[in-house]
Design a protein around this motif. Structure first.
Motif, PDB file in Angstrom:
ATOM      1  N   SER A  24       8.057  -1.849   0.607  1.00  0.00           N
ATOM      2  CA  SER A  24       7.885  -2.753  -0.533  1.00  0.00           C
ATOM      3  C   SER A  24       7.665  -4.171  -0.028  1.00  0.00           C
ATOM      4  O   SER A  24       8.120  -4.533   1.060  1.00  0.00           O
ATOM      5  CB  SER A  24       9.120  -2.710  -1.439  1.00  0.00           C
ATOM      6  N   CYS A  69      -1.465 -13.121  -1.765  1.00  0.00           N
ATOM      7  CA  CYS A  69      -1.627 -11.669  -1.865  1.00  0.00           C
ATOM      8  C   CYS A  69      -2.965 -11.282  -2.491  1.00  0.00           C
ATOM      9  O   CYS A  69      -3.407 -10.137  -2.367  1.00  0.00           O
ATOM     10  CB  CYS A  69      -0.497 -11.052  -2.690  1.00  0.00           C
ATOM     11  N   LEU A 126      -4.204  -7.408  -1.656  1.00  0.00           N
ATOM     12  CA  LEU A 126      -3.253  -6.464  -2.233  1.00  0.00           C
ATOM     13  C   LEU A 126      -3.370  -6.370  -3.749  1.00  0.00           C
ATOM     14  O   LEU A 126      -2.837  -5.451  -4.363  1.00  0.00           O
ATOM     15  CB  LEU A 126      -1.827  -6.870  -1.853  1.00  0.00           C
ATOM     16  N   LEU A 132       4.636  -3.906  -5.010  1.00  0.00           N
ATOM     17  CA  LEU A 132       4.317  -5.306  -4.751  1.00  0.00           C
ATOM     18  C   LEU A 132       4.912  -6.174  -5.848  1.00  0.00           C
ATOM     19  O   LEU A 132       4.595  -6.007  -7.021  1.00  0.00           O
ATOM     20  CB  LEU A 132       2.800  -5.495  -4.693  1.00  0.00           C
TER      21      LEU A 132
END
Length: 245
Positions: free
Chosen positions: A127, A138, A166, A3
């Motif tokens: 990715s 995110c 995330l 990330l």
């Protein structure tokens, strides 16, 4: 999943002329991407405003060109908005590299919620790169720093909302551009972000800096700042790295 939380990986936010043709090579970004990149990658840009078709197509062409000029091998590049969202989300696992585009944080957040992106990404194996608003969304809990006139005084404007989950890191991008800005008569950093940081942390990035999460470890690459409990301080310099807790 690797990330990448970026501020702007293609140049300065407000159009200062860049010295590179592809992605910004500052702070080892390209070297890190090469580690994760798959040959003939299938790339996907999920846009911030699903109705801005012309703008989305232009951004897609721009980002595809920048990736190719960075010697990142691409098989296909798809732009996702309202025109094709159902088919794209149904086949999300087929992509190798996803870009979450920049734009207005709440607008993008609503789009992500509409397409159930949080749930779908939990099974994504490739990715992912966030750009500006994409990086901000995110987080588990997103900080939607007021950006448009009237948002600081709007009693219905939500500054905190559920994100993609995330990371627990909340990003504020483009620090070199916005550090002296005012919005609704308030300083965007000292009077807005610092006040909102009581009990929370915001990681502030300049363009060219980024946070990389790989194998559970989160590392800040390049110049960055921490806003926490009403104060801001520099925590990393350009061309340096710092592991984040």
């Amino acid at each position: 999943m690797a990330l990448y939380l970026t501020s702007s990986p293609t140049g300065a936010y407000r159009g200062e002329k860049s010295t590179f043709e592809g992605l910004d090579p500052s702070n080892g970004l390209l070297e890190e991407l090469y580690k994760d990149w798959k040959k003939n990658s299938r790339c996907l840009l999920i846009c911030a405003d699903p109705k801005a078709y012309e703008q989305n197509d232009q951004m897609g062409e721009f980002l595809e060109d920048r990736l190719l000029k960075s010697d990142l091998d691409i098989c296909s590049f798809t732009v996702c908005d309202y025109r094709n969202v159902e088919s794209v989300m149904h086949n999300l696992s087929e992509y190798d590299f996803i870009i979450l585009g920049g734009g207005h944080v709440p607008t993008q957040n609503q789009f992500f919620e509409f397409i159930h992106l949080r749930h779908l990404l939990h099974q994504f194996k490739g990715s992912l790169m966030g750009i500006s608003a994409g990086s901000m969304n995110c987080a588990e809990e997103v900080y939607a720093q007021p950006e448009l006139e009237g948002e600081t005084t709007d009693p219905h404007y939500r500054r905190f909302m559920e994100g993609l989950g995330l990371t627990n890191i909340r990003v504020i991008p483009h620090y070199q551009a916005i550090r002296d800005d005012y919005l609704d008569g308030k300083r965007v950093i000292e009077d807005i972000a610092c006040v909102d940081s009581v009990g929370r942390r915001f990681y502030v990035l300049t363009d060219g800096s980024y946070i990389l999460k790989r194998d559970g470890e989160e590392v800040l690459h390049g110049e960055g700042y921490l806003i926490e409990n009403g104060r801001i301080r520099k925590i990393c310099e350009k061309d340096q790295v710092k592991k984040l807790r």
